[in-house]
Design a protein around this motif. Structure first.
Motif, PDB file in Angstrom:
ATOM      1  N   GLU A 158       0.834  -1.201   0.000  1.00  0.00           N
ATOM      2  CA  GLU A 158       0.000   0.000   0.000  1.00  0.00           C
ATOM      3  C   GLU A 158       0.873   1.257   0.000  1.00  0.00           C
ATOM      4  N   HIS A 159       1.887   1.251   0.834  1.00  0.00           N
ATOM      5  CA  HIS A 159       2.799   2.403   0.968  1.00  0.00           C
ATOM      6  C   HIS A 159       3.468   2.717  -0.368  1.00  0.00           C
ATOM      7  N   LEU A 160       4.005   1.701  -1.015  1.00  0.00           N
ATOM      8  CA  LEU A 160       4.716   1.928  -2.280  1.00  0.00           C
ATOM      9  C   LEU A 160       3.762   2.308  -3.404  1.00  0.00           C
ATOM     10  N   ALA A 161       2.499   1.884  -3.306  1.00  0.00           N
ATOM     11  CA  ALA A 161       1.504   2.318  -4.293  1.00  0.00           C
ATOM     12  C   ALA A 161       1.263   3.819  -4.174  1.00  0.00           C
ATOM     13  N   VAL A 162       1.200   4.305  -2.943  1.00  0.00           N
ATOM     14  CA  VAL A 162       1.012   5.744  -2.735  1.00  0.00           C
ATOM     15  C   VAL A 162       2.234   6.516  -3.231  1.00  0.00           C
ATOM     16  N   ARG A 163       3.428   5.964  -3.009  1.00  0.00           N
ATOM     17  CA  ARG A 163       4.644   6.647  -3.443  1.00  0.00           C
ATOM     18  C   ARG A 163       4.832   6.589  -4.964  1.00  0.00           C
ATOM     19  N   GLY A 164       4.384   5.481  -5.598  1.00  0.00           N
ATOM     20  CA  GLY A 164       4.671   5.314  -7.020  1.00  0.00           C
ATOM     21  C   GLY A 164       3.496   5.488  -7.944  1.00  0.00           C
ATOM     22  N   ASN A 165       2.277   5.192  -7.463  1.00  0.00           N
ATOM     23  CA  ASN A 165       1.093   5.277  -8.322  1.00  0.00           C
ATOM     24  C   ASN A 165       0.017   6.138  -7.669  1.00  0.00           C
ATOM     25  N   VAL A 166      -0.990   5.479  -7.080  1.00  0.00           N
ATOM     26  CA  VAL A 166      -2.061   6.230  -6.442  1.00  0.00           C
ATOM     27  C   VAL A 166      -2.775   5.317  -5.450  1.00  0.00           C
ATOM     28  N   GLY A 167      -3.108   5.888  -4.302  1.00  0.00           N
ATOM     29  CA  GLY A 167      -3.832   5.154  -3.267  1.00  0.00           C
ATOM     30  C   GLY A 167      -5.070   5.916  -2.854  1.00  0.00           C
ATOM     31  N   LEU A 168      -6.041   5.169  -2.311  1.00  0.00           N
ATOM     32  CA  LEU A 168      -7.303   5.772  -1.870  1.00  0.00           C
ATOM     33  C   LEU A 168      -7.552   5.397  -0.409  1.00  0.00           C
ATOM     34  N   PHE A 169      -7.766   6.418   0.422  1.00  0.00           N
ATOM     35  CA  PHE A 169      -8.030   6.237   1.849  1.00  0.00           C
ATOM     36  C   PHE A 169      -9.436   6.742   2.171  1.00  0.00           C
ATOM     37  N   ASP A 170     -10.134   6.054   3.045  1.00  0.00           N
ATOM     38  CA  ASP A 170     -11.392   6.557   3.585  1.00  0.00           C
ATOM     39  C   ASP A 170     -11.099   7.240   4.909  1.00  0.00           C
ATOM     40  N   MET A 171     -11.200   8.555   4.932  1.00  0.00           N
ATOM     41  CA  MET A 171     -10.912   9.323   6.149  1.00  0.00           C
ATOM     42  C   MET A 171     -12.161  10.056   6.641  1.00  0.00           C
ATOM     43  N   THR A 172     -13.295   9.392   6.491  1.00  0.00           N
ATOM     44  CA  THR A 172     -14.556   9.972   6.941  1.00  0.00           C
ATOM     45  C   THR A 172     -14.519  10.335   8.417  1.00  0.00           C
ATOM     46  N   SER A 173     -13.668   9.659   9.182  1.00  0.00           N
ATOM     47  CA  SER A 173     -13.602   9.898  10.629  1.00  0.00           C
ATOM     48  C   SER A 173     -13.001  11.248  10.999  1.00  0.00           C
TER      49      SER A 173
END
Length: 814
Positions: A476-491
């Motif tokens: 997940e970490h490397l996807a955010v660094r190299g491509n794109v990641g999606l987080f749910d931060m509704t909280s």
């Protein structure tokens, strides 16, 4: 009938060890106009039957600080008051039966050492020498604290009460508080009854120290005190011939503690599944009462105890005791001023560690009341961490069944509560669950912490070493660094501040300059008068008179209370709008390419630069796209109305496959932010950390005019920093950092790691922490040799004053 005054500066409700400690410490600060009211007799309820263990070893620096203060106080109290406290510094031993437990107690020993507590790790052979009655089969390690001890809990309370009386406090038994009065959102006094007599006392402040009655007492005034009583068991043997003075012994892997007292042995338990008590209320005449015996419930503990201390097999049982004690949803007690009612304070909910906690807690609360600010970071036990829903009795009954046992459970990093879950859920919860989300809980919110792969069990396998989700986080970490990641931060906590005086009000509370055009987002802190950080947030200007504040979900109630406390006469409306919008964080170098697939709006740097927002169409819905990041990459926080959140998620997911979109959890959010050296409130920055020493001076604009904390900022600039925040990377790629590891500079412990995680892009564990720097240049600070001590072992660390990942922040402005 005792004569009660018509007025008092402070009225304390409850005459257990907590109330007596608060009275004692207020009078030590010169408060003579203090009244303590006890409904029955001093120490009744819980204090009288407490086990009286004084252990300084705690999971964090400030909780260790408070426990150490209690131990030191109780040693001196008898000489001061003439009341025999039974305090004996017999020392304590905690033994480990597993390598995981050994690692945990060695980590705790490191924290204790960092705060000058006398502690050392000892071998099973040394344990046997110090405690010859112990069967050491299976013991793999232990820690010894020679200045720990045991006491007579009732006499500790009586000594504190006498000390308070000697300095002018009035302590009255047999008086029940029947109401707490208020006017304009502030306490004005109490009503009381003693038999047929009734009356009132005007008071500036009221302090709820009512123990297991505290929830009902708070509810009378609309104050939320989420706690519930549980049954707590121990037995005391008949006198055992030849039994002499022994250290207190804890065997947490068997849920047990042992205490020698007057030639008898006490065996107590914190069993994994507890028995809640008092669900229908506590009867009016409850005082020095015992609960019914339940030997079947206690039998598994006793069986292990007989194996561990073989002499128990032939010892007769003198007393089998069962008494109630109060427990909270997170196993931490409550201190501080109620967010619902000004002047209403509390010190309660001690989770069976009230004797060792109350000395320090009373000192800290008294200083807090006297000074108007906490003496140091007390967020762990601050009442403002509680959530309104937690007063629900069904929730409390389910949760405290677990929390009693957690006292002696393994305190693994990232350990999640198993009971009373699923209370607050994002609209995306079922979507994420279907895709392998493994959830954690913060402030009642279910949040995806990591995503299991197909065929992998979507649950934690806890350890002090690399847990079963380590590789998931890396991907997940490397996807955010190299491509794109999606987080749910509704909280995220979301607050609207609007009205004629909104700008002036926020300018007075925030350190950064909020007089910016509509559409701009400002990162800022709210400071206290000492320059400490009370809140870490972003403020978005929606219009001339409306602002949108985003705070951590865990601190929402604290932040709302801080805003309302300082409202004064301002023409401003403060509204909690957390539940109105979901937040989807789209982060990574390909986030612009992806969002342009699902939205016709212009996301270029020219139209939507970093630190701005725009209203957008997305899929077939609408959102606000905030160009900010907590992971150190190009990205957007998308604020979507809750009813459209699932649709927007589906649209992003459908378009994301060609860009390598990966769903990411909170563990990855944290590992990315720590590589970027972004601070985490409650760990890296607290109300005792000066904003300049935290390295956040770039978000402070003293030229804008006066604001709370400005004078402290200017004084610190003139005087120079005494410490500063550094980022560390372990040179050995194998060890892990969490927080509270000892920070070692040139061979000497100088502090602790405030937060830690694994930096998958940097190739090692990353930590944050403060290093002393008085009179030193940046070069001097960095020229030192740094190590981090983990469970007694020291590992070399690289130190930096600037983010090790993307130090110029070029990636966030791509």
């Amino acid at each position: 009938m005792a004569e009660l005054p018509a007025k008092a500066r402070a009225v304390i409700i409850g005459g257990g060890v907590s109330g007596c400690s608060v009275a004692y410490h207020l009078t030590k600060l010169g408060w003579t106009d203090v009244v303590l009211l006890e409904r029955k007799q001093l120490t009744s309820g819980t204090t009288w039957h407490a086990a009286g263990l004084i252990g300084q070893l705690r999971g964090s620096q400030n909780m260790t600080r408070l426990a150490k203060y209690s131990a030191d106080l109780y040693v001196k109290l008898e000489a001061e008051t003439g009341v025999a406290t039974g305090m004996r510094q017999v020392g304590s031993i905690t033994v480990a039966l597993t390598e995981e437990r050994k690692h945990e107690i060695y980590r705790q020993a490191t924290v204790a050492r960092a705060f000058d507590v006398d502690v050392r790790e000892i071998s099973p052979t040394e344990v046997k020498e110090m405690y010859p009655h112990l069967n050491t089969d299976g013991v793999v390690g232990a820690v010894h604290l020679p200045l720990d001890g045991q006491c007579d809990p009732a006499n500790i309370a009586m000594a504190l009460a006498k000390g308070a009386r000697q300095r002018g406090a009035k302590i009255v038994e047999g008086v029940k508080v029947t109401a707490v009065h208020q006017k304009d959102g502030r306490v004005t006094g109490v009503s009381w009854a003693q038999g047929e007599e009734q009356g009132t006392i005007e008071a500036d402040i009221v302090i709820n120290c009512a123990g297991m009655w505290a929830r009902e007492l708070g509810a009378m005034s609309g104050v939320n005190v989420p706690l519930h009583a549980c049954e707590h068991f121990y037995l005391i043997t008949e006198p055992i011939p030849g039994l002499t003075r022994l250290p207190v012994l804890r065997v947490p892997d068997e849920c047990a503690y042992y205490k020698e007292d007057a030639g008898k042995m006490m065996l107590g338990a914190f069993e994994p599944v507890a028995k809640p008590w008092g669900m229908d209320g506590i009867r009016e005449d409850f005082c020095f009462d015992q609960l019914p015996e339940d030997m079947d419930h206690f039998a598994p503990i006793l069986e292990m105890g007989v194996n561990r201390i073989p002499m128990l097999e032939t010892a007769g049982i003198h007393t089998f005791f069962n008494g109630p004690e109060s427990f909270t949803p997170d196993d931490r007690y409550y201190l501080g001023e109620a967010p619902e009612l000004s002047g209403y304070w509390m010190a309660t909910g001690y989770n069976s560690i009230g004797i060792v906690s109350s000395g320090g807690a009373g000192m800290a609360l008294a200083q807090w009341i006297n000074d108007g600010e906490a003496p140091f970071d007390l967020w762990e036990v601050d009442i403002r961490r509680t959530q309104p829903f937690q007063k629900n009795r069904s929730y409390l009954k389910a949760r405290v069944t677990e929390t009693l046992g957690l006292l002696y459970a393994d305190h693994f990093p990232y350990r999640q509560m198993a009971s009373a879950r699923g209370i607050r859920r994002s609209p995306l919860h079922e979507h994420l669950k279907a895709r392998g989300a493994v959830f954690g809980e913060v402030a009642g919110w279910e949040r995806a912490n990591w995503f299991a792969k197909p065929g992998q069990e979507p649950e934690y396998d806890y350890s002090w070493w690399r847990q079963n989700w380590f590789e998931n986080q890396r991907e997940e970490h490397l996807a955010v660094r190299g491509n794109v990641g999606l987080f749910d931060m509704t909280s995220f906590g979301k607050i609207r501040v609007e009205g004629r005086d909104a700008l002036a009000f926020l300018q007075r509370l925030c350190a950064n300059d909020l007089d910016v055009p509509a559409g701009r987002i400002v990162y800022t802190q709210m400071l206290n008068a000492k320059g400490g950080i009370e809140s870490d947030l972003t403020v978005t200007r929606l219009s001339e008179t409306a602002f949108f504040l985003v705070v951590p979900g865990a601190t929402l109630q604290r932040d709302l209370a801080w805003l309302r406390k300082h409202l004064g006469e301002a023409f401003v409306v403060i509204t909690d709008v957390t539940s109105a919008e979901s937040v989807l964080c789209l982060m990574g170098p390909k986030s612009r390419d992806l969002i342009q697939k699902v939205s016709p709006n212009d996301f270029s740097n020219e139209n939507n630069p970093f630190g701005t927002y725009q209203e957008i169409e997305i899929g077939m819905g609408l959102a606000r796209a905030h160009r900010v990041t907590y992971v150190g990459e190009l990205g957007w926080e998308l604020y979507v109305s809750t009813e459209q959140a699932a649709h927007v998620f589906e649209a992003i997911e459908a378009a994301g496959s060609e860009f390598g979109l990966k769903l990411c959890g909170l563990h990855t959010l944290d590992s990315c932010r720590i590589e970027k050296a972004f601070r985490h409130f409650g760990h890296d920055i607290t109300d005792e950390d000066h904003v300049l020493e935290a390295g956040l001076g770039f978000a402070v604009k003293t030229v804008k005019g006066d604001f709370l904390g400005r004078d402290a900022v200017l004084r610190k600039r003139d005087a120079g920093l005494s410490r500063r925040m550094l980022q560390f990377r372990l040179k050995d790629a194998e060890p892990l950092l969490f927080h509270n590891e000892a920070l070692v500079r040139d061979g000497k412990i100088v502090g602790t790691v405030t937060s830690g995680n694994y930096g998958h892009a940097l190739g090692g564990a990353i930590g944050m922490g403060y290093a002393p720097c008085a009179g030193e240049s940046e070069a001097d600070v960095l020229a030192s040799s740094y190590e981090i001590e983990i469970a007694g072992r020291r590992f070399a660390a690289e130190a930096s004053l600037r983010p090790m990942y993307d130090p110029k922040a070029e990636r966030v402005r791509m």
